[in-house]
Design a protein around this motif. Structure first.
Motif, PDB file in Angstrom:
ATOM      1  N   ALA A 112       0.874  -1.174   0.000  1.00 38.49           N
ATOM      2  CA  ALA A 112       0.000   0.000   0.000  1.00 38.49           C
ATOM      3  C   ALA A 112       0.909   1.221   0.000  1.00 38.49           C
ATOM      4  O   ALA A 112       1.784   1.353   0.860  1.00 38.49           O
ATOM      5  CB  ALA A 112      -0.885   0.018   1.240  1.00 38.49           C
ATOM      6  N   ALA A 114       1.544   5.622  -0.787  1.00 39.83           N
ATOM      7  CA  ALA A 114       0.976   6.972  -0.831  1.00 39.83           C
ATOM      8  C   ALA A 114       2.133   7.952  -0.920  1.00 39.83           C
ATOM      9  O   ALA A 114       3.260   7.651  -0.531  1.00 39.83           O
ATOM     10  CB  ALA A 114       0.145   7.255   0.424  1.00 39.83           C
ATOM     11  N   THR A 132      -2.617   2.199  -4.249  1.00 40.15           N
ATOM     12  CA  THR A 132      -2.646   3.445  -3.487  1.00 40.15           C
ATOM     13  C   THR A 132      -3.745   3.403  -2.437  1.00 40.15           C
ATOM     14  O   THR A 132      -4.863   2.980  -2.715  1.00 40.15           O
ATOM     15  CB  THR A 132      -2.885   4.645  -4.432  1.00 40.15           C
ATOM     16  OG1 THR A 132      -1.836   4.661  -5.400  1.00 40.15           O
ATOM     17  CG2 THR A 132      -2.887   5.953  -3.672  1.00 40.15           C
ATOM     18  N   VAL A 133      -3.402   3.851  -1.238  1.00 35.57           N
ATOM     19  CA  VAL A 133      -4.369   3.994  -0.159  1.00 35.57           C
ATOM     20  C   VAL A 133      -4.267   5.441   0.326  1.00 35.57           C
ATOM     21  O   VAL A 133      -3.197   5.874   0.768  1.00 35.57           O
ATOM     22  CB  VAL A 133      -4.106   3.020   1.014  1.00 35.57           C
ATOM     23  CG1 VAL A 133      -5.089   3.266   2.149  1.00 35.57           C
ATOM     24  CG2 VAL A 133      -4.182   1.585   0.543  1.00 35.57           C
ATOM     25  N   ASP A 137      -8.059   6.793   4.385  1.00 38.35           N
ATOM     26  CA  ASP A 137      -8.474   5.392   4.396  1.00 38.35           C
ATOM     27  C   ASP A 137      -7.461   4.450   5.034  1.00 38.35           C
ATOM     28  O   ASP A 137      -7.710   3.248   5.150  1.00 38.35           O
ATOM     29  CB  ASP A 137      -8.732   4.924   2.952  1.00 38.35           C
ATOM     30  CG  ASP A 137      -9.830   5.720   2.288  1.00 38.35           C
ATOM     31  OD1 ASP A 137     -10.777   6.133   2.979  1.00 38.35           O
ATOM     32  OD2 ASP A 137      -9.721   5.938   1.062  1.00 38.35           O
ATOM     33  N   ARG A 138      -6.308   4.963   5.460  1.00 44.91           N
ATOM     34  CA  ARG A 138      -5.233   4.082   5.908  1.00 44.91           C
ATOM     35  C   ARG A 138      -5.572   3.326   7.200  1.00 44.91           C
ATOM     36  O   ARG A 138      -5.240   2.153   7.336  1.00 44.91           O
ATOM     37  CB  ARG A 138      -3.926   4.861   6.054  1.00 44.91           C
ATOM     38  CG  ARG A 138      -3.362   5.238   4.670  1.00 44.91           C
ATOM     39  CD  ARG A 138      -1.988   5.838   4.746  1.00 44.91           C
ATOM     40  NE  ARG A 138      -0.948   4.846   4.904  1.00 44.91           N
ATOM     41  CZ  ARG A 138      -0.468   4.070   3.929  1.00 44.91           C
ATOM     42  NH1 ARG A 138      -0.937   4.163   2.719  1.00 44.91           N
ATOM     43  NH2 ARG A 138       0.487   3.197   4.172  1.00 44.91           N
ATOM     44  N   TYR A 141      -7.937   0.565   6.190  1.00 46.12           N
ATOM     45  CA  TYR A 141      -7.183  -0.422   5.397  1.00 46.12           C
ATOM     46  C   TYR A 141      -6.367  -1.328   6.327  1.00 46.12           C
ATOM     47  O   TYR A 141      -6.390  -2.551   6.211  1.00 46.12           O
ATOM     48  CB  TYR A 141      -6.263   0.288   4.392  1.00 46.12           C
ATOM     49  CG  TYR A 141      -4.979  -0.465   4.125  1.00 46.12           C
ATOM     50  CD1 TYR A 141      -4.966  -1.577   3.279  1.00 46.12           C
ATOM     51  CD2 TYR A 141      -3.788  -0.090   4.739  1.00 46.12           C
ATOM     52  CE1 TYR A 141      -3.790  -2.287   3.066  1.00 46.12           C
ATOM     53  CE2 TYR A 141      -2.617  -0.783   4.526  1.00 46.12           C
ATOM     54  CZ  TYR A 141      -2.627  -1.884   3.685  1.00 46.12           C
ATOM     55  OH  TYR A 141      -1.470  -2.573   3.480  1.00 46.12           O
ATOM     56  N   HIS A 142      -5.639  -0.718   7.260  1.00 46.77           N
ATOM     57  CA  HIS A 142      -4.778  -1.493   8.133  1.00 46.77           C
ATOM     58  C   HIS A 142      -5.591  -2.395   9.057  1.00 46.77           C
ATOM     59  O   HIS A 142      -5.227  -3.560   9.291  1.00 46.77           O
ATOM     60  CB  HIS A 142      -3.864  -0.574   8.949  1.00 46.77           C
ATOM     61  CG  HIS A 142      -2.776  -1.312   9.640  1.00 46.77           C
ATOM     62  ND1 HIS A 142      -2.838  -1.623  10.983  1.00 46.77           N
ATOM     63  CD2 HIS A 142      -1.612  -1.828   9.181  1.00 46.77           C
ATOM     64  CE1 HIS A 142      -1.741  -2.290  11.318  1.00 46.77           C
ATOM     65  NE2 HIS A 142      -0.989  -2.435  10.251  1.00 46.77           N
TER      66      HIS A 142
END
Length: 166
Positions: A112, A114, A132-133, A137-138, A141-142
């Protein structure tokens, strides 16, 4: 092996990364970051290394010729301010220390990313695939990655226990 891995650009990038580690390794080992409120015991042990990295990276003089990146899946680029060239590069796999971690990093995994596009070069050098994150949204996502990973382990363990009774 990807052609980029054997290129002059990859060799230069590797030399610069190794130089940074050589220049900052001792400082990383002796860094004593201040414990934020709310982090105790296990949580502090999990985050201490990241805070040490932030402390050392915070001492890097901001420059338009230097990319400063982190590998945390849940953090955005704001943690690297005031650096003008910031990036995030999170391997979507557990990376243990030592040779096993090195092998995993170069096993065609997903990352991921950025920020600064140099991270795409790093991903290519490692033979990986990037997606891409966005900063916003990270954290989600994690969390999703951690849940999927941990639940898979639990599911396989349960399946093994049930199958063991057959």
């Amino acid at each position: 092996m990807h052609a980029f891995v054997e290129s002059a650009e990859a060799a230069s990038l590797a030399r610069r990364c190794l130089r940074w580690v050589a220049d900052n390794g001792e400082e990383m080992l002796t860094a004593s970051p201040e414990r934020p409120d709310g982090l105790h015991d296990r949580a502090w042990q999990n985050w201490r290394g990241l805070f040490a990295i932030a402390e050392v990276a915070g001492a890097v003089v901001p420059s338009v010729s230097t990319v400063v990146a982190h590998l945390a899946g849940s953090l955005g680029l704001d943690v690297l301010e005031p650096h003008p060239r910031r990036a995030a590069l999170h391997p979507l796999v557990a990376i243990p220390a030592g040779p096993t971690g090195g092998r995993r990093l170069t096993s065609g995994i997903w990352f991921a990313v950025a920020g600064d596009r140099l991270v795409e070069t790093v991903v290519a050098a490692l033979g990986g695939t990037s997606f891409t994150v966005a900063d916003a949204d990270r954290a989600s996502y994690h969390a999703a990655a951690a849940i999927a990973s941990n639940h898979l382990v639990a599911l396989l363990g349960q399946a093994e226990r049930v199958a063991g009774r057959a």
